[in-house]
Each structure stands twice: as C-alpha cells, then as structure tokens.
Design a protein around this motif. Structure first.
Motif, PDB file in Angstrom:
ATOM      1  N   TYR A 105     -85.783 -26.719 -43.649  1.00  0.00           N
ATOM      2  CA  TYR A 105     -85.484 -26.205 -42.302  1.00  0.00           C
ATOM      3  C   TYR A 105     -85.745 -24.698 -42.322  1.00  0.00           C
ATOM      4  O   TYR A 105     -85.058 -23.950 -43.046  1.00  0.00           O
ATOM      5  CB  TYR A 105     -84.051 -26.487 -41.902  1.00  0.00           C
ATOM      6  CG  TYR A 105     -83.731 -26.081 -40.468  1.00  0.00           C
ATOM      7  CD1 TYR A 105     -84.178 -26.847 -39.397  1.00  0.00           C
ATOM      8  CD2 TYR A 105     -83.029 -24.910 -40.207  1.00  0.00           C
ATOM      9  CE1 TYR A 105     -83.918 -26.473 -38.098  1.00  0.00           C
ATOM     10  CE2 TYR A 105     -82.752 -24.531 -38.900  1.00  0.00           C
ATOM     11  CZ  TYR A 105     -83.201 -25.305 -37.844  1.00  0.00           C
ATOM     12  OH  TYR A 105     -82.957 -24.922 -36.540  1.00  0.00           O
ATOM     13  N   LYS A 106     -86.743 -24.286 -41.576  1.00  0.00           N
ATOM     14  CA  LYS A 106     -87.194 -22.893 -41.564  1.00  0.00           C
ATOM     15  C   LYS A 106     -87.526 -22.445 -42.982  1.00  0.00           C
ATOM     16  O   LYS A 106     -88.374 -23.027 -43.640  1.00  0.00           O
ATOM     17  CB  LYS A 106     -86.140 -22.007 -40.889  1.00  0.00           C
ATOM     18  CG  LYS A 106     -85.968 -22.311 -39.402  1.00  0.00           C
ATOM     19  CD  LYS A 106     -84.990 -21.343 -38.744  1.00  0.00           C
ATOM     20  CE  LYS A 106     -84.870 -21.637 -37.251  1.00  0.00           C
ATOM     21  NZ  LYS A 106     -83.914 -20.723 -36.581  1.00  0.00           N
ATOM     22  N   ASP A 107     -86.822 -21.442 -43.504  1.00  0.00           N
ATOM     23  CA  ASP A 107     -87.159 -20.936 -44.839  1.00  0.00           C
ATOM     24  C   ASP A 107     -86.272 -21.525 -45.939  1.00  0.00           C
ATOM     25  O   ASP A 107     -86.319 -21.072 -47.078  1.00  0.00           O
ATOM     26  CB  ASP A 107     -87.046 -19.401 -44.862  1.00  0.00           C
ATOM     27  CG  ASP A 107     -85.646 -18.926 -44.481  1.00  0.00           C
ATOM     28  OD1 ASP A 107     -84.888 -19.727 -43.887  1.00  0.00           O
ATOM     29  OD2 ASP A 107     -85.308 -17.773 -44.789  1.00  0.00           O
ATOM     30  N   ARG A 108     -85.461 -22.534 -45.624  1.00  0.00           N
ATOM     31  CA  ARG A 108     -84.579 -23.147 -46.611  1.00  0.00           C
ATOM     32  C   ARG A 108     -85.033 -24.563 -46.911  1.00  0.00           C
ATOM     33  O   ARG A 108     -85.466 -25.291 -46.016  1.00  0.00           O
ATOM     34  CB  ARG A 108     -83.130 -23.168 -46.123  1.00  0.00           C
ATOM     35  CG  ARG A 108     -82.547 -21.792 -45.850  1.00  0.00           C
ATOM     36  CD  ARG A 108     -81.067 -21.914 -45.531  1.00  0.00           C
ATOM     37  NE  ARG A 108     -80.478 -20.628 -45.170  1.00  0.00           N
ATOM     38  CZ  ARG A 108     -79.172 -20.445 -44.934  1.00  0.00           C
ATOM     39  NH1 ARG A 108     -78.331 -21.473 -45.026  1.00  0.00           N
ATOM     40  NH2 ARG A 108     -78.719 -19.261 -44.606  1.00  0.00           N
ATOM     41  N   GLN A 109     -84.912 -24.948 -48.167  1.00  0.00           N
ATOM     42  CA  GLN A 109     -85.274 -26.306 -48.543  1.00  0.00           C
ATOM     43  C   GLN A 109     -84.354 -26.791 -49.664  1.00  0.00           C
ATOM     44  O   GLN A 109     -83.957 -26.019 -50.524  1.00  0.00           O
ATOM     45  CB  GLN A 109     -86.739 -26.388 -48.968  1.00  0.00           C
ATOM     46  CG  GLN A 109     -87.100 -25.532 -50.173  1.00  0.00           C
ATOM     47  CD  GLN A 109     -88.567 -25.598 -50.486  1.00  0.00           C
ATOM     48  OE1 GLN A 109     -89.398 -25.823 -49.604  1.00  0.00           O
ATOM     49  NE2 GLN A 109     -88.919 -25.433 -51.764  1.00  0.00           N
ATOM     50  N   VAL A 110     -84.020 -28.068 -49.629  1.00  0.00           N
ATOM     51  CA  VAL A 110     -83.152 -28.691 -50.627  1.00  0.00           C
ATOM     52  C   VAL A 110     -83.644 -30.106 -50.890  1.00  0.00           C
ATOM     53  O   VAL A 110     -84.348 -30.704 -50.068  1.00  0.00           O
ATOM     54  CB  VAL A 110     -81.673 -28.745 -50.162  1.00  0.00           C
ATOM     55  CG1 VAL A 110     -81.094 -27.363 -49.984  1.00  0.00           C
ATOM     56  CG2 VAL A 110     -81.548 -29.561 -48.880  1.00  0.00           C
ATOM     57  N   GLU A 164     -85.180 -26.819 -33.423  1.00  0.00           N
ATOM     58  CA  GLU A 164     -86.246 -27.136 -34.366  1.00  0.00           C
ATOM     59  C   GLU A 164     -85.853 -28.323 -35.240  1.00  0.00           C
ATOM     60  O   GLU A 164     -84.692 -28.467 -35.620  1.00  0.00           O
ATOM     61  CB  GLU A 164     -86.568 -25.922 -35.233  1.00  0.00           C
ATOM     62  CG  GLU A 164     -87.119 -24.747 -34.440  1.00  0.00           C
ATOM     63  CD  GLU A 164     -87.542 -23.612 -35.363  1.00  0.00           C
ATOM     64  OE1 GLU A 164     -88.013 -23.909 -36.483  1.00  0.00           O
ATOM     65  OE2 GLU A 164     -87.408 -22.453 -34.950  1.00  0.00           O
ATOM     66  N   PRO A 165     -86.814 -29.173 -35.586  1.00  0.00           N
ATOM     67  CA  PRO A 165     -86.506 -30.371 -36.386  1.00  0.00           C
ATOM     68  C   PRO A 165     -86.480 -30.065 -37.884  1.00  0.00           C
ATOM     69  O   PRO A 165     -86.982 -29.028 -38.340  1.00  0.00           O
ATOM     70  CB  PRO A 165     -87.649 -31.317 -36.044  1.00  0.00           C
ATOM     71  CG  PRO A 165     -88.815 -30.402 -35.815  1.00  0.00           C
ATOM     72  CD  PRO A 165     -88.233 -29.167 -35.156  1.00  0.00           C
ATOM     73  N   LEU A 166     -85.924 -31.007 -38.634  1.00  0.00           N
ATOM     74  CA  LEU A 166     -86.023 -30.965 -40.094  1.00  0.00           C
ATOM     75  C   LEU A 166     -87.400 -31.465 -40.513  1.00  0.00           C
ATOM     76  O   LEU A 166     -87.924 -32.417 -39.936  1.00  0.00           O
ATOM     77  CB  LEU A 166     -84.959 -31.863 -40.729  1.00  0.00           C
ATOM     78  CG  LEU A 166     -83.485 -31.523 -40.492  1.00  0.00           C
ATOM     79  CD1 LEU A 166     -82.620 -32.593 -41.142  1.00  0.00           C
ATOM     80  CD2 LEU A 166     -83.142 -30.151 -41.043  1.00  0.00           C
ATOM     81  N   GLU A 167     -87.973 -30.829 -41.509  1.00  0.00           N
ATOM     82  CA  GLU A 167     -89.213 -31.317 -42.108  1.00  0.00           C
ATOM     83  C   GLU A 167     -88.840 -32.097 -43.377  1.00  0.00           C
ATOM     84  O   GLU A 167     -88.140 -31.573 -44.248  1.00  0.00           O
ATOM     85  CB  GLU A 167     -90.139 -30.158 -42.459  1.00  0.00           C
ATOM     86  CG  GLU A 167     -90.541 -29.323 -41.267  1.00  0.00           C
ATOM     87  CD  GLU A 167     -91.376 -28.124 -41.682  1.00  0.00           C
ATOM     88  OE1 GLU A 167     -92.071 -28.220 -42.720  1.00  0.00           O
ATOM     89  OE2 GLU A 167     -91.313 -27.098 -41.002  1.00  0.00           O
ATOM     90  N   ILE A 168     -89.277 -33.325 -43.471  1.00  0.00           N
ATOM     91  CA  ILE A 168     -88.905 -34.194 -44.586  1.00  0.00           C
ATOM     92  C   ILE A 168     -90.156 -34.583 -45.350  1.00  0.00           C
ATOM     93  O   ILE A 168     -91.133 -35.076 -44.766  1.00  0.00           O
ATOM     94  CB  ILE A 168     -88.172 -35.459 -44.089  1.00  0.00           C
ATOM     95  CG1 ILE A 168     -86.993 -35.077 -43.193  1.00  0.00           C
ATOM     96  CG2 ILE A 168     -87.686 -36.289 -45.270  1.00  0.00           C
ATOM     97  CD1 ILE A 168     -86.302 -36.257 -42.542  1.00  0.00           C
TER      98      ILE A 168
END
Length: 413
Positions: A105-110, A164-168
């Motif tokens: 999500y934006k500049d964060r990813q997990v 904004e959506p989550l990118e998966i």
C-alpha cells in the motif's frame, strides 16, 4: 462412625494438656485450607483465560475444518467432498483458499496470509462481531474488497474505505523468472479495504487479509482447488459425533479438526502452564501438611498413657494406629472442605464484582478483570491430591508410633 473414628474425633476437638498442640492443629487446618483455596482459585483463573481465548477464536474459527494430511490443496469437487456437502448435519459449507502473498500500500509492503473465502463466510463465522471499523463486504460487480487484521492495517497504514486499493502479489507457480523484469514472475491484483477486524490474537490480527475466493484463486492460479473446507453445523448437533462421521467418510488422507484442534498449540501451552502451576502449588501444600506431622507426633507423645490403657482394654496395634491415622485424615478433610468453600466464594465474588483487576487503564486489555471458570473435575482433582498428601503426612508419624511407642507399651505389659 467406627470406634477409631470416634476416638480420633474426640482427640481432635478435646482440650489438650499442652495448648501448643491445639495451636499446631489449627495451623495445620489453616495451612491446608489456604493451599486448597489457592489451588481452586488458580485453576479457575486458568480455566477462565482458556474460555476467554476460546471465545475469541470462536468468532473467527469454524466449528469444523477439513484439510489434507499431506500437501496443500485438494479438489473441492471430488466425490467425497460432494458427499460431504449433502450431509444433513451441516448448515454452512464454505470453501477456503489460503496462502502467503506480498501486500503493498503506497510505499509500505508486508508479507501477509491471504485468505480467500466463499460468499457465505459471514454465515460461517461471527465476523461482524469482531469488526471495529467498516463493513464486511467481499465483492461487487466491479471490484474486490478486503477485510484486514488490525495489526496489519497499522503496518500498511491503511484504514477502512481508503480511496487507493491494496496491491497484492503472488509468485507464479509455473514459468521462469526473468532477471531483466522480476515483476513478471508475480501475479498481481487489487482489492479495496472496506473493514478492519480484531480477534486480539496476533496470529490473525498481524497477518491476515480476507478477500473473495475468486481473487485468491486467480492470484495463486487455482481452478477448483481449496486449501480447506470450513463447516458450521446445525443447532443441537453433537460436534464430536459429526467429526467422527466426516473423518470416516473422507478417509485417512483428510484431517478433520474442531476449534480446539485448530488452535492446538495455543491451548496446549495454556494447559501446560495450568498444570505446572498446579504442581508448584502442590509443593506448597506439601509444606503446609508438615504441620500435620508435627501435630500428630506431639499428640502421640501426649496420649502415651492412653495408648497403654487402650492396650490393657484389649485394643490391638491396628486399632490404635487407625485412631491417629483418622486424626490426620480429619485435619486434611476439614482443611480441604474449608479451602474448597473459600475458593468457590472467592471465584463467585471475582465473577460478580471483579475484585482482582488486570491493572493499567480501563479497556487496555480484552477484559478488565481476571476471568474465572470453576470446573468440577478440577475440584475432584484437588480433593484427591489433598487427601493423598494428607494420608501420607499422617502415615509417617503413625508408622513411628507402631515402631516405637506400641513396641514400648507391649514390652512394659
């Protein structure tokens, strides 16, 4: 009551020539009572926490979960699974696809656990009861939606109904990785967050995202495969009976787990902690029963003349030994009964008034006061342990009586 019991009862409550014996007897009863009360309260608190954790998991975990023993997925349309759908005891049959994925999500990813669920998932679990923001929706005609765990939402910096959506991202199961374009090795899709849930369990809150099963199958390149089948039974159905019936029908290649087995590690750890604490308190009880040894030893010394009189009246060694053995049992029994009653009263008071609080600010924990739940089997176990330790503590001085005082009396006669 037998003759030995009557004499032991009189010895216990009659006035002794040395007041110290009465004091030690009262200390013995008090020590056993306090240790027994501590056992009742401690085990009840552990039961309360176990019941609390189970209630939290019940909001998310199904009543029964079917998965394969070996491998990750299986065909949801095979003959055995189709027969399972038609079982009369089953109220809700839900397909699940669950695997790891990269969420951005934006500049964060997990890295998160993507849980694709069927449209009837809200009927399977009490998902609405654990939502604290937004509304549970899976999809509409245009886009897919996601329900995110509270801890994961903080890590991503996302909330319900964000624009904004989550990118998966999920790695492709087939094909080679292009070093020139590594992104081509991933399947990508999007989901808009509509709700945040919290089970107060890190296993779910920190890593789980609920999405439509169609989205999960697309990302992981599945068609009819599922990782598990989750079931809700009709009211008043015996879960153990249905579980056994399903296990027999599906065969050894499938595993059928109830709610406790789905969280086996968590509940097993709680049981270990409970019984380790029980053993520690049993050692405290053993120390408390040392007073019984002292009390009986002093009583035997004081009643030396009475022992000689009883032998002159025809009492044998067995009768005299039983008198003092009954004395020790009575001390243990009185202490155990008083301790059980006091423990039950404290548990009722805790449940009603919340006397012992968790500490910190109100609402900082799932519950503000220590939960309690009294289980009859625990009370029976406590009584059995107290009586066993009480018997052993009474047996030692009685054995000394046999070896010393009775032999001396016999020689004098």
């Amino acid at each position: 009551m037998s003759l030995s019991g009557k004499i032991a009862f009189r010895y216990l409550f009659s006035k002794k020539s040395h007041s110290a014996i009465n004091v030690i007897s009262m200390v013995s009863v008090s020590g056993v009572a306090i240790a027994t009360m501590a056992l009742v309260c401690t085990l009840s608190v552990f039961n309360g926490f176990q019941n609390l954790v189970a209630s939290l998991f019940c909001s998310f975990d199904p009543e029964l979960k079917v998965s394969v023993v070996e491998g990750k997925t299986f065909n949801a349309n095979n003959e055995k699974i189709n027969a399972l759908r038609k079982m009369p005891e089953i109220a809700v049959f839900s397909e699940i696809v669950e695997d790891n994925a990269l969420v951005r999500y934006k500049d964060r990813q997990v890295t998160a656990t993507l849980m694709g669920v069927s449209d009837n998932f809200s009927k399977l679990t009490h998902i609405d009861s654990i939502l604290y923001d937004g509304k549970f929706v899976l999809a509409d005609s245009l886009v897919s939606y996601a329900t995110v765990g509270a801890g994961l939402s903080l890590s991503l910096g996302v909330g319900a109904n964000f624009v904004e959506p989550l990118e998966i991202y999920a790695p492709k199961r087939e094909g080679k990785v292009s070093m020139a374009n590594p992104a081509s090795a991933f399947n990508t899709d999007y989901a808009y967050v509509t709700a945040i849930f919290s089970v107060n369990q890190a296993k779910y809150d920190e890593s789980t995202i609920i999405v439509p099963i169609s989205l999960a199958r697309k990302l992981f390149q599945y068609t009819n495969e599922v990782t598990s089948i989750e079931l809700k039974l009709k009211p008043n159905t015996d879960i153990d009976d249905v579980k056994s019936k399903i296990a027999r029908a599906l065969g050894p290649q499938f595993k059928v787990a109830d709610r406790y087995e789905q969280q086996e590690e968590a509940f097993k750890m709680m049981k270990i902690e409970k019984w380790m604490t029980f053993l520690i308190l049993c050692f405290v009880l053993m120390i408390a029963t040392f007073n019984i040894i002292g009390s009986l030893s002093m009583l035997i010394i004081e009643k030396k003349a009475d022992i000689a009189t009883l032998r002159s009246l025809g009492a044998d060694n067995q009768l005299i030994s039983r008198i003092f053995l009954f004395e020790g049992w009575m001390i243990s029994a009185i202490g155990a009964i008083v301790g059980i009653v006091l423990g039950l009263l404290l548990c009722v008071a805790q449940e009603s008034f919340g006397l012992l609080r968790m500490g910190g600010n109100m609402g900082a924990f799932v519950v503000d006061t220590y939960p309690v739940k009294v289980v009859c089997t625990d009370l029976m176990t406590i009584l059995g342990v107290v009586f066993t330790i009480g018997f052993l503590s009474a047996w030692y001085p009685v054995k000394s009586l046999k070896n010393k005082y009775l032999s001396e009396t016999r020689q004098n006669n």
